[in-house]
Scaffold this motif. Structure first.
Motif, PDB file in Angstrom:
ATOM      1  N   GLY A 118       0.826  -1.201   0.000  1.00  0.00           N
ATOM      2  CA  GLY A 118       0.000   0.000   0.000  1.00  0.00           C
ATOM      3  C   GLY A 118       0.858   1.249   0.000  1.00  0.00           C
ATOM      4  O   GLY A 118       2.044   1.222  -0.315  1.00  0.00           O
ATOM      5  N   SER A 119       0.260   2.357   0.396  1.00  0.00           N
ATOM      6  CA  SER A 119       0.976   3.639   0.410  1.00  0.00           C
ATOM      7  C   SER A 119       1.986   3.681   1.551  1.00  0.00           C
ATOM      8  O   SER A 119       1.811   3.037   2.584  1.00  0.00           O
ATOM      9  CB  SER A 119      -0.013   4.791   0.550  1.00  0.00           C
ATOM     10  OG  SER A 119      -0.851   4.843  -0.573  1.00  0.00           O
ATOM     11  N   LEU A 120       3.011   4.483   1.357  1.00  0.00           N
ATOM     12  CA  LEU A 120       4.116   4.564   2.308  1.00  0.00           C
ATOM     13  C   LEU A 120       4.035   5.815   3.183  1.00  0.00           C
ATOM     14  O   LEU A 120       3.625   6.883   2.728  1.00  0.00           O
ATOM     15  CB  LEU A 120       5.442   4.591   1.551  1.00  0.00           C
ATOM     16  CG  LEU A 120       5.757   3.379   0.682  1.00  0.00           C
ATOM     17  CD1 LEU A 120       6.962   3.663  -0.209  1.00  0.00           C
ATOM     18  CD2 LEU A 120       6.009   2.147   1.551  1.00  0.00           C
ATOM     19  N   ASP A 121       4.492   5.660   4.413  1.00  0.00           N
ATOM     20  CA  ASP A 121       4.644   6.813   5.303  1.00  0.00           C
ATOM     21  C   ASP A 121       5.947   7.553   4.996  1.00  0.00           C
ATOM     22  O   ASP A 121       6.034   8.753   5.176  1.00  0.00           O
ATOM     23  CB  ASP A 121       4.666   6.359   6.767  1.00  0.00           C
ATOM     24  CG  ASP A 121       3.344   5.741   7.199  1.00  0.00           C
ATOM     25  OD1 ASP A 121       2.312   6.422   7.077  1.00  0.00           O
ATOM     26  OD2 ASP A 121       3.343   4.566   7.628  1.00  0.00           O
ATOM     27  N   ALA A 122       6.959   6.797   4.542  1.00  0.00           N
ATOM     28  CA  ALA A 122       8.272   7.405   4.315  1.00  0.00           C
ATOM     29  C   ALA A 122       9.056   6.642   3.252  1.00  0.00           C
ATOM     30  O   ALA A 122       8.893   5.434   3.099  1.00  0.00           O
ATOM     31  CB  ALA A 122       9.071   7.439   5.618  1.00  0.00           C
ATOM     32  N   VAL A 123       9.901   7.392   2.550  1.00  0.00           N
ATOM     33  CA  VAL A 123      10.867   6.810   1.613  1.00  0.00           C
ATOM     34  C   VAL A 123      12.217   7.444   1.930  1.00  0.00           C
ATOM     35  O   VAL A 123      12.332   8.667   2.030  1.00  0.00           O
ATOM     36  CB  VAL A 123      10.491   7.083   0.138  1.00  0.00           C
ATOM     37  CG1 VAL A 123      11.583   6.551  -0.795  1.00  0.00           C
ATOM     38  CG2 VAL A 123       9.134   6.482  -0.209  1.00  0.00           C
ATOM     39  N   VAL A 124      13.230   6.596   2.098  1.00  0.00           N
ATOM     40  CA  VAL A 124      14.600   7.037   2.333  1.00  0.00           C
ATOM     41  C   VAL A 124      15.409   6.609   1.114  1.00  0.00           C
ATOM     42  O   VAL A 124      15.320   5.462   0.686  1.00  0.00           O
ATOM     43  CB  VAL A 124      15.167   6.387   3.616  1.00  0.00           C
ATOM     44  CG1 VAL A 124      16.635   6.724   3.787  1.00  0.00           C
ATOM     45  CG2 VAL A 124      14.368   6.814   4.833  1.00  0.00           C
ATOM     46  N   SER A 125      16.173   7.525   0.551  1.00  0.00           N
ATOM     47  CA  SER A 125      16.886   7.201  -0.686  1.00  0.00           C
ATOM     48  C   SER A 125      18.371   7.508  -0.624  1.00  0.00           C
ATOM     49  O   SER A 125      18.767   8.597  -0.210  1.00  0.00           O
ATOM     50  CB  SER A 125      16.271   7.971  -1.864  1.00  0.00           C
ATOM     51  OG  SER A 125      17.028   7.767  -3.032  1.00  0.00           O
ATOM     52  N   GLY A 126      19.151   6.543  -1.080  1.00  0.00           N
ATOM     53  CA  GLY A 126      20.580   6.739  -1.266  1.00  0.00           C
ATOM     54  C   GLY A 126      20.953   6.693  -2.736  1.00  0.00           C
ATOM     55  O   GLY A 126      22.110   6.509  -3.079  1.00  0.00           O
ATOM     56  N   LEU A 127      19.940   6.836  -3.613  1.00  0.00           N
ATOM     57  CA  LEU A 127      20.193   6.766  -5.055  1.00  0.00           C
ATOM     58  C   LEU A 127      21.036   7.951  -5.533  1.00  0.00           C
ATOM     59  O   LEU A 127      20.790   9.093  -5.136  1.00  0.00           O
ATOM     60  CB  LEU A 127      18.871   6.754  -5.824  1.00  0.00           C
ATOM     61  CG  LEU A 127      18.007   5.503  -5.672  1.00  0.00           C
ATOM     62  CD1 LEU A 127      16.663   5.697  -6.364  1.00  0.00           C
ATOM     63  CD2 LEU A 127      18.722   4.280  -6.233  1.00  0.00           C
ATOM     64  N   VAL A 155      13.172  11.397   2.110  1.00  0.00           N
ATOM     65  CA  VAL A 155      14.471  11.910   2.528  1.00  0.00           C
ATOM     66  C   VAL A 155      15.529  11.313   1.615  1.00  0.00           C
ATOM     67  O   VAL A 155      15.590  10.098   1.428  1.00  0.00           O
ATOM     68  CB  VAL A 155      14.785  11.544   3.998  1.00  0.00           C
ATOM     69  CG1 VAL A 155      16.086  12.198   4.441  1.00  0.00           C
ATOM     70  CG2 VAL A 155      13.646  11.934   4.923  1.00  0.00           C
ATOM     71  N   THR A 156      16.343  12.188   1.038  1.00  0.00           N
ATOM     72  CA  THR A 156      17.423  11.732   0.165  1.00  0.00           C
ATOM     73  C   THR A 156      18.650  12.595   0.417  1.00  0.00           C
ATOM     74  O   THR A 156      18.553  13.669   1.011  1.00  0.00           O
ATOM     75  CB  THR A 156      17.007  11.775  -1.321  1.00  0.00           C
ATOM     76  OG1 THR A 156      18.011  11.143  -2.125  1.00  0.00           O
ATOM     77  CG2 THR A 156      16.781  13.200  -1.807  1.00  0.00           C
ATOM     78  N   PHE A 157      19.794  12.111  -0.028  1.00  0.00           N
ATOM     79  CA  PHE A 157      20.997  12.939   0.041  1.00  0.00           C
ATOM     80  C   PHE A 157      21.650  12.960  -1.329  1.00  0.00           C
ATOM     81  O   PHE A 157      21.487  12.044  -2.137  1.00  0.00           O
ATOM     82  CB  PHE A 157      21.975  12.427   1.107  1.00  0.00           C
ATOM     83  CG  PHE A 157      22.748  11.197   0.697  1.00  0.00           C
ATOM     84  CD1 PHE A 157      23.985  11.307   0.082  1.00  0.00           C
ATOM     85  CD2 PHE A 157      22.235   9.936   0.926  1.00  0.00           C
ATOM     86  CE1 PHE A 157      24.694  10.176  -0.297  1.00  0.00           C
ATOM     87  CE2 PHE A 157      22.936   8.794   0.555  1.00  0.00           C
ATOM     88  CZ  PHE A 157      24.165   8.913  -0.058  1.00  0.00           C
TER      89      PHE A 157
END
Length: 193
Positions: A118-127, A155-157
């Protein structure tokens, strides 16, 4: 061997493994060394772990963020990890078997639907977005937006401000901070849907 020496040996092995992967695929791996604990802390700081019940990590690499996600997440939280490199993905599965693993962040929405997350509360990305063509960056960001719940957080960097305009045009709120204690120093983007 003491615990401290054991951790140092493991950390060195992870760095060498990461460097080997960078040499093999420099346009897939965005750095010569894994993210620092300082960057990991800054990336995960904005997440309210008490309320997160679904999270995805994109570009997990050797699992610097995965380790913290695994230790911080609520027992009821569904966690999906996306890592393109087969060897890295297999190592992560061994270390964190309770998470779900997928190969391609371009298929984020479809994979989450198939896994009934289903839908997400958060996505963390290191791409490493700067290494991708503009059309690939757009597809990934669109997938993130489509997968997030209202008020969800991304959140990504990155090592530059190249993504600033794209993120500001696609999210209602974007905060940027700088982490100098990383090789190379990094910008952290906290984006809210």
């Amino acid at each position: 061997m003491s615990i401290k020496n054991s951790n140092l040996a493991l950390n060195s092995a992870n760095k060498l493994f990461f460097l080997r992967k960078f040499i093999e695929s420099p346009f897939q791996i965005g750095s010569v060394t894994p993210s620092s604990k300082f960057l990991a802390a800054k990336m995960l700081e904005p997440l309210d772990w008490r309320s997160i019940r679904s999270i995805a990590e994109l570009g997990a690499g050797t699992g610097v963020f995965t380790k913290y996600i695994d230790s911080f997440k609520h027992p009821d939280c569904k966690a999906a990890v996306f890592e393109k490199d087969h060897e890295m993905r297999c190592k992560l599965k061994t270390c964190y078997p309770e998470m779900m693993y997928f190969e391609d962040a371009l298929a984020l929405s479809e994979q989450l639907q198939a896994a009934e997350i289903g839908s997400l509360d958060a996505v963390v990305s290191g791409l490493p977005f700067t290494l991708f063509e503009a059309s690939v960056r757009k597809r990934i960001i669109d997938g993130v937006i489509n997968s997030l719940k209202p008020n969800g957080i991304f959140v990504t960097f990155q090592y530059s401000l190249q993504m600033k305009t794209m993120l500001m045009n696609n999210f209602s709120q974007v905060e940027i901070s700088f982490v100098p204690l990383n090789i190379p120093p990094a910008f952290v983007y906290v984006c809210r849907k």
